[in-house]
Motif scaffolding. Structure first.
Motif, PDB file in Angstrom:
ATOM      1  N   TRP A  74     114.679  11.678  -5.534  1.00 12.67           N
ATOM      2  CA  TRP A  74     113.574  12.032  -6.109  1.00 12.67           C
ATOM      3  C   TRP A  74     112.182  11.002  -5.770  1.00 12.67           C
ATOM      4  O   TRP A  74     112.179   9.988  -6.003  1.00 12.67           O
ATOM      5  CB  TRP A  74     113.506  11.435  -7.915  1.00 12.67           C
ATOM      6  CG  TRP A  74     112.743  12.004  -8.791  1.00 12.67           C
ATOM      7  CD1 TRP A  74     112.191  13.149  -8.936  1.00 12.67           C
ATOM      8  CD2 TRP A  74     112.064  11.187  -9.510  1.00 12.67           C
ATOM      9  NE1 TRP A  74     110.966  13.297  -9.770  1.00 12.67           N
ATOM     10  CE2 TRP A  74     111.161  11.810 -10.395  1.00 12.67           C
ATOM     11  CE3 TRP A  74     112.404   9.856 -10.182  1.00 12.67           C
ATOM     12  CZ2 TRP A  74     110.260  11.517 -11.414  1.00 12.67           C
ATOM     13  CZ3 TRP A  74     111.651   9.216 -11.154  1.00 12.67           C
ATOM     14  CH2 TRP A  74     110.451  10.167 -11.753  1.00 12.67           C
ATOM     15  N   PRO A  75     111.944  11.662  -4.786  1.00 13.11           N
ATOM     16  CA  PRO A  75     110.748  10.980  -4.320  1.00 13.11           C
ATOM     17  C   PRO A  75     109.560  10.436  -5.013  1.00 13.11           C
ATOM     18  O   PRO A  75     109.208  11.235  -5.956  1.00 13.11           O
ATOM     19  CB  PRO A  75     110.239  11.658  -3.179  1.00 13.11           C
ATOM     20  CG  PRO A  75     110.658  13.042  -3.517  1.00 13.11           C
ATOM     21  CD  PRO A  75     111.796  12.956  -4.275  1.00 13.11           C
ATOM     22  N   GLY A  76     109.052   9.501  -5.186  1.00 14.89           N
ATOM     23  CA  GLY A  76     107.883   9.097  -5.990  1.00 14.89           C
ATOM     24  C   GLY A  76     108.127   8.299  -7.200  1.00 14.89           C
ATOM     25  O   GLY A  76     107.362   7.892  -7.857  1.00 14.89           O
ATOM     26  N   GLY A  77     109.675   7.990  -7.400  1.00 17.15           N
ATOM     27  CA  GLY A  77     110.030   7.237  -8.656  1.00 17.15           C
ATOM     28  C   GLY A  77     109.824   6.029  -8.562  1.00 17.15           C
ATOM     29  O   GLY A  77     109.650   5.239  -7.506  1.00 17.15           O
ATOM     30  N   VAL A  78     109.915   5.219  -9.447  1.00 15.79           N
ATOM     31  CA  VAL A  78     110.000   3.484  -9.484  1.00 15.79           C
ATOM     32  C   VAL A  78     111.280   3.162  -9.090  1.00 15.79           C
ATOM     33  O   VAL A  78     112.299   3.461  -9.349  1.00 15.79           O
ATOM     34  CB  VAL A  78     109.631   3.042 -10.837  1.00 15.79           C
ATOM     35  CG1 VAL A  78     110.011   1.822 -11.026  1.00 15.79           C
ATOM     36  CG2 VAL A  78     108.108   3.510 -11.164  1.00 15.79           C
ATOM     37  N   ALA A  79     111.108   1.916  -8.150  1.00 14.01           N
ATOM     38  CA  ALA A  79     112.418   1.473  -7.782  1.00 14.01           C
ATOM     39  C   ALA A  79     113.233   0.948  -8.947  1.00 14.01           C
ATOM     40  O   ALA A  79     112.652   0.057  -9.696  1.00 14.01           O
ATOM     41  CB  ALA A  79     111.920   0.298  -6.788  1.00 14.01           C
ATOM     42  N   CYS A 238     103.714   3.533 -15.051  1.00 15.48           N
ATOM     43  CA  CYS A 238     104.342   3.765 -13.785  1.00 15.48           C
ATOM     44  C   CYS A 238     103.554   5.205 -13.228  1.00 15.48           C
ATOM     45  O   CYS A 238     103.283   5.921 -13.915  1.00 15.48           O
ATOM     46  CB  CYS A 238     105.621   3.715 -13.366  1.00 15.48           C
ATOM     47  SG  CYS A 238     106.618   5.164 -14.134  1.00 15.48           S
ATOM     48  N   PRO A 239     103.401   5.294 -11.751  1.00 16.01           N
ATOM     49  CA  PRO A 239     102.925   6.492 -11.288  1.00 16.01           C
ATOM     50  C   PRO A 239     103.666   7.902 -11.624  1.00 16.01           C
ATOM     51  O   PRO A 239     102.766   8.587 -12.299  1.00 16.01           O
ATOM     52  CB  PRO A 239     103.062   6.311  -9.650  1.00 16.01           C
ATOM     53  CG  PRO A 239     102.791   4.784  -9.599  1.00 16.01           C
ATOM     54  CD  PRO A 239     103.467   4.256 -10.829  1.00 16.01           C
ATOM     55  N   PRO A 240     104.807   7.760 -11.718  1.00 18.83           N
ATOM     56  CA  PRO A 240     105.438   9.180 -12.280  1.00 18.83           C
ATOM     57  C   PRO A 240     104.898   9.433 -13.845  1.00 18.83           C
ATOM     58  O   PRO A 240     104.887  10.758 -13.910  1.00 18.83           O
ATOM     59  CB  PRO A 240     107.022   8.882 -12.103  1.00 18.83           C
ATOM     60  CG  PRO A 240     107.015   7.701 -11.142  1.00 18.83           C
ATOM     61  CD  PRO A 240     105.888   6.892 -11.153  1.00 18.83           C
ATOM     62  N   PHE A 241     104.936   8.390 -14.331  1.00 20.87           N
ATOM     63  CA  PHE A 241     104.569   8.546 -16.037  1.00 20.87           C
ATOM     64  C   PHE A 241     103.232   9.306 -16.025  1.00 20.87           C
ATOM     65  O   PHE A 241     102.939   9.925 -16.927  1.00 20.87           O
ATOM     66  CB  PHE A 241     104.739   7.362 -16.788  1.00 20.87           C
ATOM     67  CG  PHE A 241     104.873   7.570 -18.224  1.00 20.87           C
ATOM     68  CD1 PHE A 241     105.960   8.141 -18.814  1.00 20.87           C
ATOM     69  CD2 PHE A 241     104.104   7.125 -19.035  1.00 20.87           C
ATOM     70  CE1 PHE A 241     106.164   8.417 -20.062  1.00 20.87           C
ATOM     71  CE2 PHE A 241     104.048   7.251 -20.349  1.00 20.87           C
ATOM     72  CZ  PHE A 241     105.463   7.790 -21.137  1.00 20.87           C
ATOM     73  N   GLN A 242     102.181   8.455 -14.888  1.00 24.71           N
ATOM     74  CA  GLN A 242     100.883   8.826 -15.133  1.00 24.71           C
ATOM     75  C   GLN A 242     100.565  10.324 -14.693  1.00 24.71           C
ATOM     76  O   GLN A 242      99.785  11.022 -15.323  1.00 24.71           O
ATOM     77  CB  GLN A 242     100.054   7.869 -14.192  1.00 24.71           C
ATOM     78  CG  GLN A 242      99.965   6.577 -14.920  1.00 24.71           C
ATOM     79  CD  GLN A 242      98.974   5.497 -13.881  1.00 24.71           C
ATOM     80  OE1 GLN A 242      98.157   6.216 -13.053  1.00 24.71           O
ATOM     81  NE2 GLN A 242      99.256   4.229 -14.091  1.00 24.71           N
ATOM     82  N   ARG A 243     101.516  10.714 -13.963  1.00 25.35           N
ATOM     83  CA  ARG A 243     101.412  12.240 -13.515  1.00 25.35           C
ATOM     84  C   ARG A 243     101.766  13.052 -14.544  1.00 25.35           C
ATOM     85  O   ARG A 243     101.356  14.218 -14.693  1.00 25.35           O
ATOM     86  CB  ARG A 243     102.322  12.396 -12.236  1.00 25.35           C
ATOM     87  CG  ARG A 243     101.722  11.624 -10.706  1.00 25.35           C
ATOM     88  CD  ARG A 243     102.293  12.155  -9.567  1.00 25.35           C
ATOM     89  NE  ARG A 243     103.635  11.730  -9.524  1.00 25.35           N
ATOM     90  CZ  ARG A 243     104.430  10.589  -8.834  1.00 25.35           C
ATOM     91  NH1 ARG A 243     103.259   9.845  -8.522  1.00 25.35           N
ATOM     92  NH2 ARG A 243     105.410  10.378  -8.858  1.00 25.35           N
TER      93      ARG A 243
END
Length: 489
Positions: A74-79, A238-243
């Protein structure tokens, strides 16, 4: 696509799975921002399983994933901890969100579909991950495994005194938010006295249940409130949640959960609202917030046997057992207009009893096929209910309008969802009317013809109209316009 071992084992999530993973990433992100929400606990060290109706699930952070698990790409996820796709949902996971042992570690199982579609549903899903993750902690490090989280007897949610005084309890806790420290002892004493007066109507088993739910679900709500408070107004999801949010946006911080919590606290028990279970999520959380000010250090003792949120509060107040206590009770009841509350709840109790009788009659005499499951010879080993969907008709009969799961030993399970079921606690019967005419009933691996009594010795299965039943042995027969199923094993 090959993984790090050079094998074609990656799993690519899609649709609702991606949405649920974005929420899990946000839950981890919030954990990094609020590491001190509870001493010694970190959500990122808790195994989480996001499961689907088909029995597959995404398993994150588990120390021993099963053989055959496929790592999620899952690219782009939080570490964070590794995530695997697993097949074969544990039998203990039947409905809703639950923390149960899985391969040697207590794991928070949460339905993927609950991540929803709206911004609000996604935000709620993040806090649900936090709550179930903390439930897993309470099973591992706390006393969740030895407390009474199921109702021993029907709860008196239509009792006018219980409801009226319960509402005053919630409003006193809400008042404590704005009470100066110097005045907290008197307010805490008022709360303790009102609660004692209300519980004079209850037996010890119901009091134990109330305390257990405040501990289990109240503390989980408290941890969420503290985490969002620690995140601060400048917190960035986090970016995935913002998207996931898109242009509408829905910040996790900003007090939204606290506002919702306080609104619920103000109306607990009014007309029986949340009286059976949900209200203790809020009173437990607010008691914990009050103890932060009034009894620092309470967290070090809360997991001990016979120590509860309200008993810790009582340690810091002084009862005189006489006119002084009576005066404080009278003052609180006058301030919150107890007389009017009592009249309102009396009228509500009459309405509830009439409605429940009508509900019972609609089940017993409605359309569809009536099934009577006789489990009187079996020992109940697990029960999972939507307690806010439980309607107590009398001491013997209650109607489950929400999801209900019953397990008897290793082989017999009954699951009801979307159809009301009558439980006769005295006779050991579960009665449900199934509107579906296309009933799929099999016994001993063959379809049943419901024209005469039949015995099954190697398995029975019914799946229709929101009802799923599995059993090992018993008999099935038509009787008085209904289908009677006596399960013996």
């Amino acid at each position: 696509m090959k993984n790090m071992h050079g094998k074609f084992a990656w799993y690519l999530p899609a649709g609702a799975e991606q949405r649920a993973l974005a929420c899990l990433s946000e839950a981890w992100n919030l954990s990094e921002r609020a590491p001190d929400a509870w001493p010694g606990w970190d959500l990122r060290r808790v195994p989480v399983a996001l499961y689907k109706r088909d029995g597959t699930f995404l398993l994150a952070g588990h120390p021993r994933p099963p053989r055959g698990a496929r790592e999620v790409f899952w690219p782009g996820g939080v570490a964070g901890p590794p995530v695997y796709r697993v097949s074969g949902l544990p039998s203990m996971v039947t409905v809703g969100a639950v923390a149960v042992p899985y391969r040697g570690a207590v794991t928070a199982f949460i339905p993927v579909e609950w991540s929803g579609r709206s911004a609000e549903e996604a935000r709620e899903f993040v806090t649900l991950i936090w709550r179930e993750g903390f439930h897993a902690h309470l099973h591992t490090a706390g006393k969740a495994g030895v407390i009474a989280l199921s109702l021993p007897t029907p709860y008196p949610d239509d009792h006018h005194v219980n409801n009226a005084l319960g509402n005053i309890e919630g409003r006193l806790l809400l008042e404590a938010r704005t009470t100066p420290d110097g005045e907290l002892p008197r307010l805490a004493l008022a709360f303790a006295l009102i609660r004692r007066e209300r519980r004079a109507q209850l037996d010890d088993a119901l009091i134990d249940y109330e305390r257990a739910v405040e501990y289990y679900s109240g503390l989980a709500t408290y941890v969420c409130l503290r985490a969002l408070e620690a995140a601060g107004a400048d917190y960035e999801p986090c970016p995935p949640f913002q998207r996931l949010a898109g242009e509408s946006g829905f910040p996790m911080a900003g007090g939204w959960l606290d506002e919702k919590h306080r609104a619920e606290l103000a109306v607990v028990n009014r007309r029986g609202r949340g009286a059976v279970r949900r209200r203790f999520f809020h009173t437990g959380a607010e008691l914990a917030l009050l103890l932060d000010r009034f009894h620092p250090g309470w967290k070090a003792r809360i997991h001990q046997p016979d120590v509860w949120l309200d008993t810790l509060l009582e340690e810091k107040v002084t009862f005189d057992g006489g006119v002084g206590d009576d005066a404080i009770i009278a003052e609180a009841e006058h301030r919150y207009d107890y007389v009017s509350l009592l009249e309102e709840e009396r009228a509500n109790a009459r309405e509830m009893r009439e409605r429940r009788q009508q509900l019972l009659q609609s089940i017993l005499s409605g359309n569809g096929t009536m099934f009577i499951f006789d489990v009187s010879q079996l020992r109940l080993t697990d029960i999972r209910l939507d307690h806010d969907g439980l309607e107590a008709v009398n001491e013997r009969l209650q109607v489950h309008t929400g999801a209900a799961f019953f397990q008897y030993g290793p082989a017999t399970t009954l699951y009801f969802h979307g159809v009301p079921v009558v439980e006769d606690r005295e006779s050991g019967l579960l009665e449900v009317r199934i509107p579906d005419r296309r009933l799929r009933i099999s016994g001993d691996d063959s379809p049943f013809r419901l024209v005469k009594p039949a015995e099954f010795t190697e398995g029975f299965e019914l799946n229709a109209g929101g009802v799923r039943v599995r059993a090992r042995q018993g008999i099935i027969q038509p009787i008085d316009g209904a289908i009677y199923v006596k399960i013996t094993r």
